[in-house]
Design a protein around this motif. Structure first.
Motif, PDB file in Angstrom:
ATOM      1  N   PHE A 132       3.211   1.580   7.018  1.00 25.81           N
ATOM      2  CA  PHE A 132       3.284   0.691   5.859  1.00 25.81           C
ATOM      3  C   PHE A 132       4.532  -0.182   5.953  1.00 25.81           C
ATOM      4  O   PHE A 132       5.625   0.313   6.245  1.00 25.81           O
ATOM      5  CB  PHE A 132       3.320   1.501   4.554  1.00 25.81           C
ATOM      6  CG  PHE A 132       2.048   2.236   4.253  1.00 25.81           C
ATOM      7  CD1 PHE A 132       0.965   1.576   3.694  1.00 25.81           C
ATOM      8  CD2 PHE A 132       1.923   3.590   4.532  1.00 25.81           C
ATOM      9  CE1 PHE A 132      -0.222   2.242   3.412  1.00 25.81           C
ATOM     10  CE2 PHE A 132       0.743   4.273   4.257  1.00 25.81           C
ATOM     11  CZ  PHE A 132      -0.326   3.598   3.699  1.00 25.81           C
ATOM     12  N   VAL A 133       4.359  -1.487   5.728  1.00 27.54           N
ATOM     13  CA  VAL A 133       5.498  -2.408   5.713  1.00 27.54           C
ATOM     14  C   VAL A 133       5.483  -3.191   4.409  1.00 27.54           C
ATOM     15  O   VAL A 133       4.423  -3.408   3.808  1.00 27.54           O
ATOM     16  CB  VAL A 133       5.481  -3.385   6.918  1.00 27.54           C
ATOM     17  CG1 VAL A 133       5.600  -2.635   8.228  1.00 27.54           C
ATOM     18  CG2 VAL A 133       4.214  -4.226   6.912  1.00 27.54           C
ATOM     19  N   ASN A 134       6.638  -3.612   3.960  1.00 26.57           N
ATOM     20  CA  ASN A 134       6.745  -4.352   2.703  1.00 26.57           C
ATOM     21  C   ASN A 134       6.314  -5.804   2.869  1.00 26.57           C
ATOM     22  O   ASN A 134       6.339  -6.362   3.972  1.00 26.57           O
ATOM     23  CB  ASN A 134       8.187  -4.310   2.191  1.00 26.57           C
ATOM     24  CG  ASN A 134       8.605  -2.916   1.766  1.00 26.57           C
ATOM     25  OD1 ASN A 134       7.791  -2.136   1.277  1.00 26.57           O
ATOM     26  ND2 ASN A 134       9.880  -2.590   1.963  1.00 26.57           N
ATOM     27  N   HIS A 135       5.944  -6.442   1.751  1.00 26.92           N
ATOM     28  CA  HIS A 135       5.599  -7.865   1.756  1.00 26.92           C
ATOM     29  C   HIS A 135       6.848  -8.704   2.006  1.00 26.92           C
ATOM     30  O   HIS A 135       7.950  -8.334   1.612  1.00 26.92           O
ATOM     31  CB  HIS A 135       5.042  -8.302   0.393  1.00 26.92           C
ATOM     32  CG  HIS A 135       3.881  -7.489  -0.082  1.00 26.92           C
ATOM     33  ND1 HIS A 135       4.013  -6.398  -0.901  1.00 26.92           N
ATOM     34  CD2 HIS A 135       2.555  -7.636   0.143  1.00 26.92           C
ATOM     35  CE1 HIS A 135       2.822  -5.897  -1.162  1.00 26.92           C
ATOM     36  NE2 HIS A 135       1.919  -6.630  -0.553  1.00 26.92           N
ATOM     37  N   GLY A 183      -3.564   2.791  -0.719  1.00 27.19           N
ATOM     38  CA  GLY A 183      -2.797   3.288   0.417  1.00 27.19           C
ATOM     39  C   GLY A 183      -3.069   4.744   0.727  1.00 27.19           C
ATOM     40  O   GLY A 183      -3.123   5.135   1.908  1.00 27.19           O
ATOM     41  N   ASN A 184      -3.272   5.572  -0.309  1.00 29.72           N
ATOM     42  CA  ASN A 184      -3.501   7.002  -0.066  1.00 29.72           C
ATOM     43  C   ASN A 184      -4.837   7.249   0.631  1.00 29.72           C
ATOM     44  O   ASN A 184      -4.989   8.210   1.385  1.00 29.72           O
ATOM     45  CB  ASN A 184      -3.399   7.809  -1.365  1.00 29.72           C
ATOM     46  CG  ASN A 184      -4.326   7.297  -2.453  1.00 29.72           C
ATOM     47  OD1 ASN A 184      -5.174   6.442  -2.214  1.00 29.72           O
ATOM     48  ND2 ASN A 184      -4.169   7.822  -3.656  1.00 29.72           N
ATOM     49  N   LEU A 185      -5.819   6.365   0.419  1.00 30.60           N
ATOM     50  CA  LEU A 185      -7.082   6.477   1.142  1.00 30.60           C
ATOM     51  C   LEU A 185      -6.918   5.995   2.573  1.00 30.60           C
ATOM     52  O   LEU A 185      -7.452   6.606   3.514  1.00 30.60           O
ATOM     53  CB  LEU A 185      -8.170   5.655   0.435  1.00 30.60           C
ATOM     54  CG  LEU A 185      -9.517   5.549   1.160  1.00 30.60           C
ATOM     55  CD1 LEU A 185     -10.112   6.929   1.399  1.00 30.60           C
ATOM     56  CD2 LEU A 185     -10.484   4.681   0.360  1.00 30.60           C
ATOM     57  N   ALA A 186      -6.161   4.911   2.748  1.00 30.29           N
ATOM     58  CA  ALA A 186      -5.961   4.342   4.080  1.00 30.29           C
ATOM     59  C   ALA A 186      -5.293   5.339   5.022  1.00 30.29           C
ATOM     60  O   ALA A 186      -5.654   5.443   6.199  1.00 30.29           O
ATOM     61  CB  ALA A 186      -5.128   3.068   3.980  1.00 30.29           C
ATOM     62  N   ILE A 187      -4.323   6.073   4.509  1.00 30.40           N
ATOM     63  CA  ILE A 187      -3.592   7.019   5.362  1.00 30.40           C
ATOM     64  C   ILE A 187      -4.486   8.172   5.788  1.00 30.40           C
ATOM     65  O   ILE A 187      -4.299   8.774   6.845  1.00 30.40           O
ATOM     66  CB  ILE A 187      -2.313   7.531   4.651  1.00 30.40           C
ATOM     67  CG1 ILE A 187      -1.315   8.093   5.669  1.00 30.40           C
ATOM     68  CG2 ILE A 187      -2.642   8.546   3.595  1.00 30.40           C
ATOM     69  CD1 ILE A 187      -0.688   7.067   6.549  1.00 30.40           C
ATOM     70  N   LYS A 188      -5.508   8.477   4.987  1.00 31.18           N
ATOM     71  CA  LYS A 188      -6.472   9.504   5.370  1.00 31.18           C
ATOM     72  C   LYS A 188      -7.354   9.008   6.513  1.00 31.18           C
ATOM     73  O   LYS A 188      -7.721   9.769   7.412  1.00 31.18           O
ATOM     74  CB  LYS A 188      -7.334   9.895   4.177  1.00 31.18           C
ATOM     75  CG  LYS A 188      -6.573  10.639   3.084  1.00 31.18           C
ATOM     76  CD  LYS A 188      -7.485  10.962   1.905  1.00 31.18           C
ATOM     77  CE  LYS A 188      -6.715  11.679   0.798  1.00 31.18           C
ATOM     78  NZ  LYS A 188      -7.582  11.962  -0.382  1.00 31.18           N
ATOM     79  N   VAL A 214      -1.530  -0.602  -3.227  1.00 31.60           N
ATOM     80  CA  VAL A 214      -2.773  -1.201  -2.756  1.00 31.60           C
ATOM     81  C   VAL A 214      -2.456  -2.117  -1.586  1.00 31.60           C
ATOM     82  O   VAL A 214      -1.513  -2.911  -1.642  1.00 31.60           O
ATOM     83  CB  VAL A 214      -3.480  -1.996  -3.874  1.00 31.60           C
ATOM     84  CG1 VAL A 214      -4.729  -2.675  -3.347  1.00 31.60           C
ATOM     85  CG2 VAL A 214      -3.833  -1.080  -5.043  1.00 31.60           C
ATOM     86  N   ILE A 215      -3.223  -2.018  -0.534  1.00 31.65           N
ATOM     87  CA  ILE A 215      -2.963  -2.771   0.692  1.00 31.65           C
ATOM     88  C   ILE A 215      -3.324  -4.247   0.527  1.00 31.65           C
ATOM     89  O   ILE A 215      -4.385  -4.584   0.016  1.00 31.65           O
ATOM     90  CB  ILE A 215      -3.764  -2.149   1.857  1.00 31.65           C
ATOM     91  CG1 ILE A 215      -3.187  -0.764   2.192  1.00 31.65           C
ATOM     92  CG2 ILE A 215      -3.751  -3.041   3.088  1.00 31.65           C
ATOM     93  CD1 ILE A 215      -4.021   0.009   3.182  1.00 31.65           C
ATOM     94  N   SER A 216      -2.417  -5.122   0.956  1.00 36.40           N
ATOM     95  CA  SER A 216      -2.669  -6.562   0.919  1.00 36.40           C
ATOM     96  C   SER A 216      -3.314  -7.055   2.208  1.00 36.40           C
ATOM     97  O   SER A 216      -4.099  -7.995   2.190  1.00 36.40           O
ATOM     98  CB  SER A 216      -1.351  -7.322   0.696  1.00 36.40           C
ATOM     99  OG  SER A 216      -0.800  -7.008  -0.549  1.00 36.40           O
ATOM    100  N   GLY A 238       0.783  -1.231   0.000  1.00 32.52           N
ATOM    101  CA  GLY A 238       0.000   0.000   0.000  1.00 32.52           C
ATOM    102  C   GLY A 238       0.808   1.271   0.000  1.00 32.52           C
ATOM    103  O   GLY A 238       0.263   2.359  -0.120  1.00 32.52           O
ATOM    104  N   GLY A 239       2.139   1.155   0.170  1.00 29.11           N
ATOM    105  CA  GLY A 239       2.972   2.344   0.151  1.00 29.11           C
ATOM    106  C   GLY A 239       3.145   2.869  -1.267  1.00 29.11           C
ATOM    107  O   GLY A 239       2.882   2.174  -2.239  1.00 29.11           O
TER     108      GLY A 239
END
Length: 366
Positions: A76-79, A64-69, A45-47, A39-40
């Motif tokens: 955010f962390v990487n897969h 991700g930009n919606l989630a941070i709002k 997009v967030i998994s 999502g970063g």
């Protein structure tokens, strides 16, 4: 015709926020914090999201930009898919201590048939509790479970007491459970179908049960047949240890929205190449090519074409995908394209069910 079908003891185990929980397991400083896997970036997009993030409305498949709002403190962390696979294998080894009838649905969930089990334990509920305890003690993660007479009900039940809980729907409770269930909670009934059912006065399982088979097939097509039987507790699909792959796919999300089919052709070439590699690796071929299009407003469209022969050649896949792309005008600019091949040569013809009735015995240790 059979007078009675065997009652099975099925467990559906579902790991709690699996990807996010693994990240918290490996990075204790993240425990108790709202995190999102993936999502970063501008188009991320967030998994998966931790339960701390879900409280703010953050969920998988969200931009991700919606989630941070929604959650300004979101981390955010990487897969780390290799790590998720490693943990998943540890969990499955625990499953196999109880039964060989294990049907994985993904890395984080599986069905287990424990009607006859290696522990000789007659209680599926106790087995589920023991499995969940072992997962926590040996792996360090929590899991939830649903227990009932078939896969459909077990799947629904596993979501009831999340996280870190379980629910058993005993044989004598199946019909009341399904009748009281909100229609949107029926596994397999999505948002669009639920809205259609609401418009027809179907809000609960009881409402659904009152509709005839003819009515459901007329209004919901082939799915109407399924709905008619599942609301009556009839779902005869067995736990399949070796699940047959039904499709192979690849997709790409673009850094910038694409507004012309011409700009998409190069992208489709790369996607078709990836599908071909996966077909070769799995040594399969298929007949149905499906083009997946996600627009900039996140609406999704699929276009399919079934060929009279099995294919696995990149050029044929690509040309079919191009035909589908040009089949009709695009609704909007495009953020994602995907190609899948289904109707594979690995699929078996479904067995005919010679009986649609079920006799539920009331005295049954669960």
């Amino acid at each position: 015709m059979r007078d009675e079908l065997p009652i099975r003891k099925i467990i559906h185990v579902d790991m709690d926020a699996f990807y996010a929980s693994v990240e918290q397991l490996d990075n204790p400083e993240l425990i108790g914090k709202p995190i999102a896997v993936g999502g970063g970036g501008k188009r991320g997009v967030i998994s998966a999201a931790s339960y701390e993030a879900r409280k703010f409305g953050v969920k998988s498949a969200m931009a991700g930009n919606l989630a941070i709002k929604l959650c300004p403190e979101l981390i955010f962390v990487n897969h780390h898919f290799e790590r998720y696979t490693e943990i998943s294998k540890q969990i499955r080894r625990i499953f196999y201590d109880y039964t060989d009838l294990v049907e994985p649905l993904s890395l984080d969930e599986a069905y287990l048939d424990v009607t006859e089990n290696k522990k000789g334990n007659p209680s599926a509920s106790l087995i589920a509790k023991e499995i969940r305890t072992r997962i926590f003690n040996e792996v360090g993660l929590t899991a939830s479970a649903g227990i009932s007479i078939n896969k459909f009900i077990a799947k629904i039940a596993s979501d009831y007491n999340k996280p870190n809980g379980q629910k058993t729907v005993n044989p004598e409770e199946v019909i009341p459970f399904l009748e009281a269930l909100e229609i949107r909670k029926f596994y397999g009934i999505g948002k669009v179908t639920a809205e259609k059912m609401y418009q027809k006065g179907i809000f609960t399982g009881l409402d659904l049960k009152q509709k005839s088979l003819d009515y459901l097939e007329k209004n919901f097509g082939k799915s109407g047949h399924l709905y008619y039987y599942i609301v009556r507790g009839i779902h005869n699909s067995e736990v399949k240890p070796n699940r047959i792959r039904k499709s192979l796919a690849a997709e790409r999300t673009f850094n910038e929205n694409l507004s012309s089919e011409i700009f998409m052709l190069e992208k489709l070439d790369h996607i078709a190449e990836e599908v071909t590699k996966r077909l070769s690796k799995s040594n399969v071929a298929g007949k149905t090519v499906t083009l997946k299009i996600k627009y900039s407003d996140f609406t999704l469209q699929t276009r399919s074409k079934t060929l009279p022969y099995y294919i696995k050649d990149k050029n044929i896949i690509l040309e079919t995908a191009k035909d589908l792309l040009y089949q009709e005008k695009l609704n909007n600019s495009v953020r994602l394209l995907g190609i899948s091949l289904s109707n594979l040569n690995t699929e078996n013809k479904p067995k005919k069910e010679d009986d649609k009735s079920v006799s539920v015995q009331l005295k049954f240790e669960f």
